[in-house]
Design a protein around this motif. Structure first.
Motif, PDB file in Angstrom:
ATOM      1  N   GLY A  70      -9.614  38.435-104.587  1.00  0.00           N
ATOM      2  CA  GLY A  70     -10.905  39.028-104.243  1.00  0.00           C
ATOM      3  C   GLY A  70     -11.668  39.530-105.449  1.00  0.00           C
ATOM      4  O   GLY A  70     -12.755  40.097-105.322  1.00  0.00           O
ATOM      5  N   TYR A  71     -11.088  39.304-106.650  1.00  0.00           N
ATOM      6  CA  TYR A  71     -11.731  39.720-107.897  1.00  0.00           C
ATOM      7  C   TYR A  71     -12.043  38.499-108.763  1.00  0.00           C
ATOM      8  O   TYR A  71     -11.290  37.520-108.776  1.00  0.00           O
ATOM      9  N   ILE A  72     -13.143  38.601-109.512  1.00  0.00           N
ATOM     10  CA  ILE A  72     -13.529  37.589-110.483  1.00  0.00           C
ATOM     11  C   ILE A  72     -13.109  38.091-111.862  1.00  0.00           C
ATOM     12  O   ILE A  72     -13.434  39.218-112.240  1.00  0.00           O
ATOM     13  N   ASP A  73     -12.378  37.271-112.615  1.00  0.00           N
ATOM     14  CA  ASP A  73     -11.891  37.694-113.926  1.00  0.00           C
ATOM     15  C   ASP A  73     -13.013  37.679-114.963  1.00  0.00           C
ATOM     16  O   ASP A  73     -13.785  36.720-115.050  1.00  0.00           O
ATOM     17  N   ILE A  74     -13.072  38.733-115.764  1.00  0.00           N
ATOM     18  CA  ILE A  74     -14.034  38.814-116.861  1.00  0.00           C
ATOM     19  C   ILE A  74     -13.387  38.207-118.102  1.00  0.00           C
ATOM     20  O   ILE A  74     -12.447  38.770-118.662  1.00  0.00           O
ATOM     21  N   ILE A  75     -13.886  37.048-118.522  1.00  0.00           N
ATOM     22  CA  ILE A  75     -13.346  36.376-119.702  1.00  0.00           C
ATOM     23  C   ILE A  75     -14.028  36.894-120.965  1.00  0.00           C
ATOM     24  O   ILE A  75     -13.404  37.094-121.993  1.00  0.00           O
ATOM     25  N   LYS A 125     -12.612  46.486-111.907  1.00  0.00           N
ATOM     26  CA  LYS A 125     -11.255  46.994-112.088  1.00  0.00           C
ATOM     27  C   LYS A 125     -10.923  46.907-113.579  1.00  0.00           C
ATOM     28  O   LYS A 125     -10.831  45.812-114.134  1.00  0.00           O
ATOM     29  N   PRO A 126     -10.772  48.057-114.258  1.00  0.00           N
ATOM     30  CA  PRO A 126     -10.491  48.042-115.701  1.00  0.00           C
ATOM     31  C   PRO A 126      -9.114  47.465-116.000  1.00  0.00           C
ATOM     32  O   PRO A 126      -8.294  47.254-115.097  1.00  0.00           O
ATOM     33  N   GLY A 127      -8.860  47.234-117.281  1.00  0.00           N
ATOM     34  CA  GLY A 127      -7.543  46.776-117.696  1.00  0.00           C
ATOM     35  C   GLY A 127      -6.482  47.828-117.428  1.00  0.00           C
ATOM     36  O   GLY A 127      -6.777  49.026-117.300  1.00  0.00           O
ATOM     37  N   ASP A 128      -5.237  47.396-117.367  1.00  0.00           N
ATOM     38  CA  ASP A 128      -4.134  48.294-117.026  1.00  0.00           C
ATOM     39  C   ASP A 128      -4.034  49.486-117.986  1.00  0.00           C
ATOM     40  O   ASP A 128      -3.648  50.584-117.579  1.00  0.00           O
ATOM     41  N   SER A 129      -4.385  49.278-119.255  1.00  0.00           N
ATOM     42  CA  SER A 129      -4.196  50.331-120.254  1.00  0.00           C
ATOM     43  C   SER A 129      -5.115  51.531-120.044  1.00  0.00           C
ATOM     44  O   SER A 129      -4.843  52.620-120.556  1.00  0.00           O
ATOM     45  N   LYS A 131      -6.923  51.919-116.736  1.00  0.00           N
ATOM     46  CA  LYS A 131      -7.337  51.925-115.333  1.00  0.00           C
ATOM     47  C   LYS A 131      -7.317  53.331-114.724  1.00  0.00           C
ATOM     48  O   LYS A 131      -8.293  53.756-114.088  1.00  0.00           O
ATOM     49  N   VAL A 132      -6.235  54.061-114.899  1.00  0.00           N
ATOM     50  CA  VAL A 132      -6.095  55.388-114.276  1.00  0.00           C
ATOM     51  C   VAL A 132      -7.164  56.339-114.800  1.00  0.00           C
ATOM     52  O   VAL A 132      -7.853  57.021-114.033  1.00  0.00           O
ATOM     53  N   PHE A 133      -7.328  56.390-116.117  1.00  0.00           N
ATOM     54  CA  PHE A 133      -8.297  57.304-116.730  1.00  0.00           C
ATOM     55  C   PHE A 133      -9.721  56.916-116.355  1.00  0.00           C
ATOM     56  O   PHE A 133     -10.543  57.774-115.982  1.00  0.00           O
ATOM     57  N   PHE A 134     -10.042  55.629-116.434  1.00  0.00           N
ATOM     58  CA  PHE A 134     -11.400  55.156-116.174  1.00  0.00           C
ATOM     59  C   PHE A 134     -11.795  55.398-114.714  1.00  0.00           C
ATOM     60  O   PHE A 134     -12.904  55.841-114.428  1.00  0.00           O
ATOM     61  N   GLU A 135     -10.890  55.109-113.806  1.00  0.00           N
ATOM     62  CA  GLU A 135     -11.190  55.335-112.388  1.00  0.00           C
ATOM     63  C   GLU A 135     -11.366  56.826-112.095  1.00  0.00           C
ATOM     64  O   GLU A 135     -12.286  57.213-111.381  1.00  0.00           O
ATOM     65  N   LYS A 136     -10.497  57.650-112.661  1.00  0.00           N
ATOM     66  CA  LYS A 136     -10.532  59.086-112.346  1.00  0.00           C
ATOM     67  C   LYS A 136     -11.774  59.768-112.905  1.00  0.00           C
ATOM     68  O   LYS A 136     -12.434  60.554-112.200  1.00  0.00           O
ATOM     69  N   TYR A 137     -12.131  59.449-114.155  1.00  0.00           N
ATOM     70  CA  TYR A 137     -13.182  60.223-114.816  1.00  0.00           C
ATOM     71  C   TYR A 137     -14.530  59.512-114.932  1.00  0.00           C
ATOM     72  O   TYR A 137     -15.536  60.156-115.237  1.00  0.00           O
ATOM     73  N   ILE A 138     -14.570  58.212-114.676  1.00  0.00           N
ATOM     74  CA  ILE A 138     -15.829  57.482-114.723  1.00  0.00           C
ATOM     75  C   ILE A 138     -16.240  57.010-113.330  1.00  0.00           C
ATOM     76  O   ILE A 138     -17.344  57.291-112.854  1.00  0.00           O
TER      77      ILE A 138
END
Length: 204
Positions: A70-75, A125-129, A131-138
């Motif tokens: 359901g996601y499109i990859d950003i190349i 959806k940010p990269g794994d490195s 993801k947690v910080f970006f979702e929580k604070y942005i």
């Protein structure tokens, strides 16, 4: 037999790509978010000084994973797309202090994504490195990044760029003496983001 690569490229506005009915994912193999002070200041200066829409580069997307995830990859283009998301979060957070309804609109339309069943997620959806910080604070609408304690270089970069754009935007609003003009200014900046021109390249 060699598989033929389907390829399509055309000019498009950011609103037609990023804010359309799609969700995007930063694949694991992509490098971390790393825009430095020079790049983030250039982003602001271009946005602030240009009255007309302008070109910001190529965006390359792989549509093949969409069928499964359901996601499109950003190349190519993740640095710009994450920066745009950070800036929309800045506009949202400043709007909270002036008109919470406008802030909620920025959140719902530009950061969140709602599918046909009503399920909510985020447009990117940010990269794994990060993801947690970006979702929580942005991407989430109820956390204060100024109180965050970044643990990695990437997280520190995200916070630093957010604070830079917040300060620049807040300073710009100081020119106006009423709430209506301040909101108009925020909406103008949001419209400028939407009108940015890219070359939208699709592969599968």
């Amino acid at each position: 037999m060699e598989k033929k690569l389907n390829f399509e490229a055309k000019d498009a506005k950011v609103v037609e790509v990023v804010f359309a009915n799609n969700k995007f994912c930063v694949p694991r193999y992509q490098r971390p978010y790393a825009w430095n002070e020079e790049e983030i200041s250039e982003f602001w200066n271009d946005l602030h000084s240009n009255k007309d829409p302008y070109f910001i580069g190529n965006l390359i997307f792989n549509y093949e994973p969409y069928k499964k995830t359901g996601y499109i990859d950003i190349i190519d283009g993740q640095q710009r797309l994450l920066t745009i998301t950070i800036f929309i979060a800045v506009l949202r957070d400043i709007a909270k202090t002036i008109n919470p309804k406008i802030a909620e609109m920025f959140q719902k339309q530009d950061i969140e994504f709602q599918d046909r069943s009503g399920k909510e997620s985020f447009r990117i959806k940010p990269g794994d490195s990060t993801k947690v910080f970006f979702e929580k604070y942005i991407q989430k609408n109820n956390n204060n990044i100024s109180k965050s304690i970044p643990q990695t270089k990437e997280e520190k970069t995200i916070k630093k760029n957010y604070e830079y754009l917040y300060t620049k935007t807040a300073d710009e609003l100081e020119k106006f003496d009423n709430k209506e003009k301040k909101i108009e200014s925020l909406e103008l900046l949001r419209d400028k983001i939407a009108e940015l021109i890219v070359i939208n390249i699709k592969i599968d």
